[in-house]
Design a protein around this motif. Structure first.
Motif, PDB file in Angstrom:
ATOM      1  N   ARG A  77       9.567 -75.884   2.882  1.00 47.62           N
ATOM      2  CA  ARG A  77      11.097 -75.375   3.234  1.00 47.62           C
ATOM      3  C   ARG A  77      10.962 -74.336   4.225  1.00 47.62           C
ATOM      4  O   ARG A  77      10.002 -74.036   4.937  1.00 47.62           O
ATOM      5  N   PHE A 120       3.479 -84.336  -2.333  1.00 51.71           N
ATOM      6  CA  PHE A 120       4.502 -83.898  -1.305  1.00 51.71           C
ATOM      7  C   PHE A 120       3.602 -83.078  -0.262  1.00 51.71           C
ATOM      8  O   PHE A 120       3.893 -82.907   0.918  1.00 51.71           O
ATOM      9  N   LYS A 121       2.550 -82.303  -0.827  1.00 48.30           N
ATOM     10  CA  LYS A 121       1.760 -81.531   0.116  1.00 48.30           C
ATOM     11  C   LYS A 121       0.826 -81.881   0.739  1.00 48.30           C
ATOM     12  O   LYS A 121      -0.049 -81.224   1.605  1.00 48.30           O
ATOM     13  N   ASP A 134      31.854 -80.065 -13.691  1.00 46.10           N
ATOM     14  CA  ASP A 134      30.867 -81.346 -14.275  1.00 46.10           C
ATOM     15  C   ASP A 134      30.889 -81.633 -15.489  1.00 46.10           C
ATOM     16  O   ASP A 134      30.792 -82.803 -15.946  1.00 46.10           O
ATOM     17  N   ASN A 145      19.892 -85.368  -5.110  1.00 46.13           N
ATOM     18  CA  ASN A 145      19.973 -86.145  -3.677  1.00 46.13           C
ATOM     19  C   ASN A 145      18.658 -86.783  -3.668  1.00 46.13           C
ATOM     20  O   ASN A 145      18.071 -86.540  -2.701  1.00 46.13           O
ATOM     21  N   HIS A 179      16.611 -77.303   0.144  1.00 40.59           N
ATOM     22  CA  HIS A 179      16.047 -78.655   0.038  1.00 40.59           C
ATOM     23  C   HIS A 179      16.688 -79.753   1.196  1.00 40.59           C
ATOM     24  O   HIS A 179      16.293 -79.666   2.172  1.00 40.59           O
ATOM     25  N   THR A 180      17.525 -80.721   0.423  1.00 34.00           N
ATOM     26  CA  THR A 180      17.873 -81.912   1.355  1.00 34.00           C
ATOM     27  C   THR A 180      19.316 -81.318   2.315  1.00 34.00           C
ATOM     28  O   THR A 180      19.570 -82.198   2.801  1.00 34.00           O
ATOM     29  N   ASN A 206      10.651 -86.989   4.174  1.00 36.32           N
ATOM     30  CA  ASN A 206      10.368 -87.905   2.950  1.00 36.32           C
ATOM     31  C   ASN A 206      10.192 -89.352   3.446  1.00 36.32           C
ATOM     32  O   ASN A 206       9.914 -90.135   2.607  1.00 36.32           O
ATOM     33  N   GLN A 235      27.827 -87.987  -8.710  1.00 41.40           N
ATOM     34  CA  GLN A 235      28.964 -86.735  -9.199  1.00 41.40           C
ATOM     35  C   GLN A 235      28.060 -85.572  -8.050  1.00 41.40           C
ATOM     36  O   GLN A 235      27.115 -85.125  -8.470  1.00 41.40           O
ATOM     37  N   ASP A 236      28.856 -85.359  -7.072  1.00 47.85           N
ATOM     38  CA  ASP A 236      28.240 -83.943  -6.185  1.00 47.85           C
ATOM     39  C   ASP A 236      29.569 -83.306  -5.806  1.00 47.85           C
ATOM     40  O   ASP A 236      30.826 -83.868  -5.975  1.00 47.85           O
ATOM     41  N   THR A 252       4.679 -80.853   3.644  1.00 43.11           N
ATOM     42  CA  THR A 252       6.047 -80.622   3.723  1.00 43.11           C
ATOM     43  C   THR A 252       6.539 -79.289   2.842  1.00 43.11           C
ATOM     44  O   THR A 252       5.791 -79.168   1.975  1.00 43.11           O
ATOM     45  N   GLN A 302      15.017 -74.125  -8.242  1.00 45.78           N
ATOM     46  CA  GLN A 302      16.440 -74.176  -8.240  1.00 45.78           C
ATOM     47  C   GLN A 302      16.876 -73.180  -9.141  1.00 45.78           C
ATOM     48  O   GLN A 302      16.354 -72.641 -10.201  1.00 45.78           O
ATOM     49  N   GLN A 347       2.352 -79.893  -6.183  1.00 43.10           N
ATOM     50  CA  GLN A 347       2.687 -81.135  -5.680  1.00 43.10           C
ATOM     51  C   GLN A 347       1.398 -81.790  -5.230  1.00 43.10           C
ATOM     52  O   GLN A 347       1.390 -81.801  -3.866  1.00 43.10           O
ATOM     53  N   SER A 374      15.247 -86.257  -1.374  1.00 44.57           N
ATOM     54  CA  SER A 374      14.190 -85.387  -2.011  1.00 44.57           C
ATOM     55  C   SER A 374      13.153 -86.455  -2.455  1.00 44.57           C
ATOM     56  O   SER A 374      12.059 -85.699  -2.840  1.00 44.57           O
ATOM     57  N   LYS A 413      33.254 -72.591 -11.241  1.00 38.41           N
ATOM     58  CA  LYS A 413      33.236 -72.632 -12.587  1.00 38.41           C
ATOM     59  C   LYS A 413      32.305 -71.712 -13.485  1.00 38.41           C
ATOM     60  O   LYS A 413      31.569 -71.042 -13.164  1.00 38.41           O
TER      61      LYS A 413
END
Ligand SMILES: Nc1nc2c(c(=O)[nH]1)N[C@H]1C(S)=C(S)[C@@H](COP(=O)(O)OP(=O)(O)OC[C@H]3O[C@@H](n4cnc5c(=O)[nH]c(N)nc54)[C@H](O)[C@@H]3O)O[C@H]1N2
Ligand SMILES: Nc1nc2c(c(=O)[nH]1)N[C@H]1C(S)=C(S)[C@@H](COP(=O)(O)OP(=O)(O)OC[C@H]3O[C@@H](n4cnc5c(=O)[nH]c(N)nc54)[C@H](O)[C@@H]3O)O[C@H]1N2
Ligand SMILES: [Mo]
Length: 926
Positions: A812, A908-909, A711, A637, A818-819, A892, A661-662, A810, A569, A535, A641, A684
């Motif tokens: 975790r 980001f870093k 989904d 999101n 994450h968000t 962010n 869709q979430d 930034t 992820q 990043q 993010s 699912k």
């Protein structure tokens, strides 16, 4: 010659391997010998302290503990002789005497009570020991209860904590009757350094350590599962497999299952983080934006009450509206006015369908996902160098390495189960170098922690490469046979002597040389890296340097060697493989190449856009520029993010049409026209590919809430409303289609993944396991050789100055994802980390004139947030660390959206920041 040991067990001749204990052989032959202090799970050492597993060996005066005793040639063992059985019953009776009665047992189904029942020892004729003092129950931890009145001092929890997970929190103090389990220095569990992996709870045979939510106020278990279903973990790329224990349609608790990646281990999120699934804030009905609710760029909605801005709709109406809006923009402004963000939280099948919808339905390659914010630069560098973006070896290969480098990654927090294998390796004498501007939990285990200046990776790594070349430590043969571009590298790194780079990166030249020599000379060296590498605006260069280290030393393609970007992820590997990337179709096949496009046009029966699409941040910019007017966002999101949040949210608010869709009303959904409720991971079927290239099955464990739908079904509903004649009946059918255009899935079928639960790709035959270690012979490039691309020293985009003198980084926290959409709705996780903080060195606090827990304001050129100061010796002076999971002080708002030119990943870093005390007093946060 075989080294099988032949001996007699209960009158039968049997064979044992040299590693096997009598207990293990008996188990293998179908004989259950009682056991309490012994755990047959991987990673546990036998200790032989409880005597519950004693057997009789002919010719020996005393009975032997079968868990620890190895058979010898010709030995005659009786596992069920009268003497053995009696002795074991006596052991059990003594243990039961000291337990709370079965009627008030903390866990009447514990291993201890199960064995007591089998042995007919339900109560004891013996008097209970008069303990000096039975330790009081310890309810201090939000997830686990400690009831030491049930402890039998078997020390399994100590082994769990110290030897398996290597967290070193639990110990045994005192002797004899005063002996007891302690956390750190006899602290309450909830105030100890426990990271709540729950390994101790999983292994405790008596219920002395248990999941709090199973117990009533008296510490007695009242919740029991009706069913246990194995599936995966929805959080990180490690891909742990989990046994979910379910009752009345709810997940009660989770145990680690024996998946290839986790081998029964879990972290706090996998074990205790599942209850976001049953959050009352889950979306349960389709929603359509109210006509009287305009989109405000800085709106704040209450996710528990969408009805201030939305109204309930039927699925039919919502789908028509969702697809209608997309069709309208398509007709009016053309394909390039549309874009989609897919999800690395969804399955391979869902990722494949989503990119197919964007490509075949929208008619554009404007489809991307969070990999862009993540390892895009690593993948760019890997593709360029070795023709593939996936890891060359699984993280479990750490056990075969001699030298392990962890650079720009914080695995104890972000890949905690992978970290346990790294720590195990170090315990067995492997050397570990952690390279990070911040110290971290792994640093304690490291041979050295190189705490260098942020943003100076290229300086440090090129100096290592310089050393290896100058001191002739590179692998001549390997370089000659397997690479291109070495000469240019030699030229380039001439200017990067460790002595000169010392000033740039802050690591003494002799240390740089020492680490370089050790990495190059060791029999097997492996590199793990993360966001601290990727990043940056020079993220691709950072990754290039790591690849070069491995290439010039030949530290790739053998056991214990390799390049392993720790994927983030749970399905970012799979989502990328499936084509959620704007430049490539599934399996990284370029959209710009005519012959490949022809193939996909044929396969999908439609014309395709020959131009690469826009990436995540470019799409946000294109909205501002008025090019992109409608979007479909699936399971991401970006309002939280993406970098430079004000800019991103203003973009989302400008869209003519946004479909989200979430599973929750996310900050992104605030700007939606239509919100479609999705089933969560736990509800699912699907396949998910972890960081080790293991394709694993996700199986539903509970029913979805309300009208939430899988989904893949919803994506198909949108597709059919955009004139695509899709008729998929199941994820299995989608998988079968994908496999036809994805060479990586050769020999892997849906049925196989369901049957075997995990299959590694690439895989040479339908009945053979996949290949874990790749590129022993050649690389998947045109001529089979790797390409070396030398790098220059470039500064971060925004350096500290008088107005913004600090470096902001930034990342975790262990407990949050994450968000925060999921983990802030997971009760245990939110309980442990409930509020935003900015971490800084104690001296920094003093300079600022604030105490830990005081409110401070952090500002950058893009915005400002207020949050509590946190004392953290791991953060160097001059640096601030803020996790990006807290909407109330969103990191962010501050970050810099400048992109790496190759990976298109934002920085980001690193950015310049200012910090000052804020007026309000507040209570302490430590
Ligand atoms: N608990 C938890 N686990 C997660 C996630 C989560 O949100 N929460 N997210 C998942 C995802 S998607 C990802 S991508 C991974 C990320 O996992 P990691 O890569 O471990 O992520 P970060 O914590 O963002 O950053 C790693 C380290 O980079 C260091 N760093 C900062 N600047 C520099 C620099 O200039 N050079 C070097 N070498 N290091 C630097 C930071 O100090 C930090 O320790 O985690 C995954 N796992
Ligand atoms: N400042 C800063 N920002 C960063 C980073 C950083 O280090 N610093 N790291 C970046 C990185 S590496 C990453 S990967 C990104 C992550 O960025 P995002 O992917 O945007 O973050 P998540 O919170 O993981 O978003 C996942 C969304 O999927 C939803 N979801 C979960 N399960 C399902 C499901 O089954 N179906 C559907 N439809 N939805 C589901 C969740 O509710 C959530 O809204 O953030 C990036 N942003
Ligand atoms: Mo990520």
């Amino acid at each position: 010659m075989s080294d099988t040991i032949r001996f007699t067990l209960d009158g039968r001749e049997v064979g044992a391997s040299p590693e096997e204990s009598i207990w293990q052989v008996a188990q293998r032959c179908g004989t259950d010998i009682p056991h309490l202090c012994y755990s047959p799970e991987p990673g546990y050492r036998a200790d032989g302290n409880c005597r519950a597993c004693m057997v009789e060996i002919e010719g020996e005066r005393v009975l032997a503990a079968s868990c620890i005793r190895k058979p010898a040639e010709g030995m005659v063992v009786h596992s069920a002789s009268n003497r053995a059985a009696k002795a074991r019953a006596m052991v059990m009776e003594m243990l039961v005497a000291d337990q709370p009665a079965k009627t008030d047992a903390h866990d009447p189904t514990s291993k201890l009570w199960a064995w007591a029942d089998r042995m007919g020892v339900s109560e004891s004729r013996l008097p209970a020991h008069s303990f000096a003092e039975v330790p009081a129950p310890d309810p201090s931890h939000p997830a686990m209860r400690v009831n030491l009145d049930a402890c039998i001092h078997c020390n399994l929890c100590v082994r769990a904590c110290r030897e398996v997970q290597v967290n070193d929190v639990i110990g045994m103090s005192g002797r004899g009757h005063t002996a007891k389990i302690t956390f750190d220095f006899d602290d309450p569990m909830g105030r100890s350094t426990c990271v709540a992996c729950g390994e101790c709870v999983q292994t405790c045979p008596t219920g002395a350590l248990m999941e709090a939510r199973l117990l009533n106020e008296d510490g007695v278990r009242v919740e029991f599962e009706q069913q246990t279903i194995q599936s995966g973990c929805p959080f990180c790329g490690v891909g742990c497999q989990i046994d979910y224990h379910v009752a009345d349609g709810e997940i009660l608790y989770a145990d680690g299952a024996d998946g290839p990646a986790n081998q029964n281990r879990l972290c706090v999120k996998g074990r205790f983080g599942f209850d976001y699934q049953s959050s009352p804030e889950r979306l349960t009905v389709p929603l359509i934006r109210r006509d009287d609710a305009p989109k405000e760029p800085h709106a704040k909605l209450d996710p528990a009450n969408p009805y201030t801005h939305f109204r309930e709709a039927t699925w039919e109406e919502a789908l028509d509206r969702a697809a209608g809006g997309l069709n309208e923009v398509l007709k009016r402004d053309g394909s390039q006015a549309l874009a989609g963000f897919g999800s690395a939280k969804c399955s391979n099948e869902e990722a494949y369908l989503f990119q197919k919808l964007v490509r075949a339905g929208f008619g554009t390659n404007n489809v991307d996902h969070c990999t862009r914010l993540c390892h895009a630069s690593s993948v760019a560098a890997l593709m360029e160098a070795i023709g593939t973006g996936a890891v060359t070896a699984p993280f479990n290969a750490a056990k075969d390495a001699e030298v392990i480098i962890v650079i720009g990654a914080n695995p104890t927090e972000n890949h905690p189960v992978a970290a346990t294998f790294i720590k195990n390796a170090v315990k067995r004498g492997k050397r570990l170098y952690v390279v990070d501007p911040r110290r971290q939990m792994l640093s304690r285990h490291a041979t050295r922690h190189l705490q260098f200046k942020p943003g100076s990776d290229v300086a440090l790594l090129n100096a290592m490469i310089h050393t290896i070349i100058e001191e002739q430590l590179y692998d001549r043969q390997y370089v000659a046979a397997r690479t291109h571009g070495f000469e240019e590298l030699v030229e380039k790194v001439r200017q990067f002597s460790p002595e000169e780079m010392e000033a740039v990166c802050g690591v003494p030249a002799d240390v740089i040389r020492e680490v370089a020599r050790d990495y190059a000379r060791s029999e097997a060296s492996i590199i793990f890296w993360g966001m601290g590498i990727s990043q940056h605006v020079h993220g691709t260069d950072n990754a290039r340097c790591l690849i070069q280290l491995a290439l010039i030393t030949g530290q790739v393609g053998r056991p214990g060697t390799g390049l392993h970007p720790l994927r983030g992820q749970n399905n970012v590997q799979g989502a990328s493989d499936a084509g959620l990337i704007p430049m490539v179709y599934p399996d990284y096949q370029s959209v710009a190449k005519q012959e490949i496009r022809d193939l996909f046009e044929d396969f999908w029966g439609t014309d395709l856009d020959p131009k690469a699409g826009l990436t995540v941040v470019e799409i946000i910019n294109a909205i501002h520029e008025g090019q992109i007017k409608a979007m479909y966002v699936l399971g991401e999101n970006p309002a939280m993010s993406d970098p430079d949040q004000h800019h991103a949210r203003e973009a989302l608010a400008r869209l003519d049409h946004l479909v989200v869709q979430d599973i929750f009303l996310t900050e992104t959904a605030y700007y939606a026209d239509v919100i479609l409720p999705a089933t969560s991971y736990y509800e699912k079927w699907g396949t998910f590919t972890n960081t080790n290239r293991q394709v694993q099955i996700g199986e539903p464990v509970v029913a979805p809430p309300g009208q939430a739908r899988p989904d893949w079904q919803t994506v198909q509903e949108i597709a059919t409303r955009m004139d695509l004649d899709w008729t998929y009946q199941s994820p299995a059918e989608v998988f079968t289609e994908m496999a036809q255009v994805m060479p990586s899935l050769k020999n892997i079928t849906w049925d196989r993944v369901v049957r075997e639960r995990s299959v590694t790709y690439p895989c040479d035959a339908p009945d053979r396991p996949g290949n874990e270690i790749l590129f022993a012979e050649s690389f998947p490039t045109e001529d089979g050789r790797a390409r070396i691309v030398p790098t220059d020293l470039l500064p971060p985009d925004e350096l500290p100055d008088a107005a913004y003198p600090m470096v902001l980084t930034t990342g975790r926290l262990l407990e949050h994802w994450h968000t925060g959409a999921m983990t802030r709705r997971a009760s245990v996780l939110e309980d442990i980390e409930p509020e935003p903080t900015v971490a800084m060195h104690p001296r920094q606090l003093r300079t600022l004139g604030v105490e830990a827990g005081d409110m401070v304001r952090v500002a950058t050129r893009r915005g400002e947030i207020a949050l509590k100061a946190r004392r953290d010796r791991n953060v160097p002076e001059g640096m601030l660390f803020i996790p990006f999971c807290f909407e109330e002080a969103a990191a962010n708002i501050l970050t810099n959206p400048q992109l790496d030119p190759f990976g298109k990943i934002p920085e980001f870093k690193f950015c310049a920041a200012r910090i000052e005390p804020a007026a309000q007093p507040a209570e302490a946060a430590e």
